[in-house]
Design an enzyme around this catalytic site. Sequence first.
Site: not given
Length: 348
Positions: A168, A195, A292
């Site tokens: 991310s 992401h 995540d």
Amino acid sequence: MIQILVAENSSIIRSTLKEIISKSSKLKLIGEAVTVDELKAAVNNTQPDLIIIEENFFGEDKQHLLIEFCEKTNITSVVYYTADGVKRPFIKNILFIERPDFITLSAEKLLEYTDFIEQKILEIKRDILFEKHPAAGSISMSGEPLPLKKVSADFAGRKFKAVLVGVSTGGPSTLLELIKAIGKDYPLPIFITQHIDSFFDKNLITWLNSESSVPVHLAENNTKGLPGHVYFAPSDMHLVFGQDDFDDFHMFLNHDAPVNFLRPAVDKMFDSAANVLGEKCIAVVLTGMGADGAKGCKHIKDVGGYTITQDEASCVIYGMPKAAYEAGASCEVLPLSQIAERLWALVG
């Protein structure tokens, strides 16, 4: 779609900002706050991509509190200020913009201003996305990376089928370093969930292809991954896997509900790989905010796959790797500079 949270005391200005956002096809309002407490709660509950906030939201002459909040949450922020001749500081994830007189804007000028603010938001998100950072990659007392241990006998000689990477915040430059270190002719396909805001996925692919010799693609539905190629989950689509009739697997894209408020989600990709590939996959969790990937990484480890988490020193944000490590999901913690070496060692 970039998800916006508006923090503004004035109901008139708040309404105008909401109207501006509603006129954009690239921006979406997901919440608003009138007080500092509401702002903090809204950030936790909605996880916005960007905050539009008034400079004195934390109080007169308390700009430092606003800056501390923006830096601590690491959320990109557009900060409106009233022109006073004072130069605002340059901070990587904050864009200071002089506030126009919203009340006097005509319908035509409002549309023009919508295009202006939309472009400014896209520019600051792009600049942060492609910011280069120095990866530390050093975990020994001497400042040099410690030598890699030999691959465990449990994994030596295993016929792995794929590498899965979750990442991310800080991802693009981290991924470029990793992809360049892996180089051409790696014997497995590499699948990445990053992401990323809409509108930037194709830019990211183009940039990585221009900076490395490794073929990088956006994943396509119901296709087979090729050895040595890198495939990214497109924005707003989960990347998952399915078994075919020849003991092989294909990648698939779907628009299932967000996981951890995210689509694409690393957990979605990892869980699918664990179910389809089992012990024949390698998972890597790189820099990023949040958790995540932790559950999915643990799933892969539990079915016998090999899992790597990036170390704190070489991370831009030590969030996702930390969550995976603390969940007991990591076979090995490595600095970014050694992950490619381990990936090659695992495939012999």
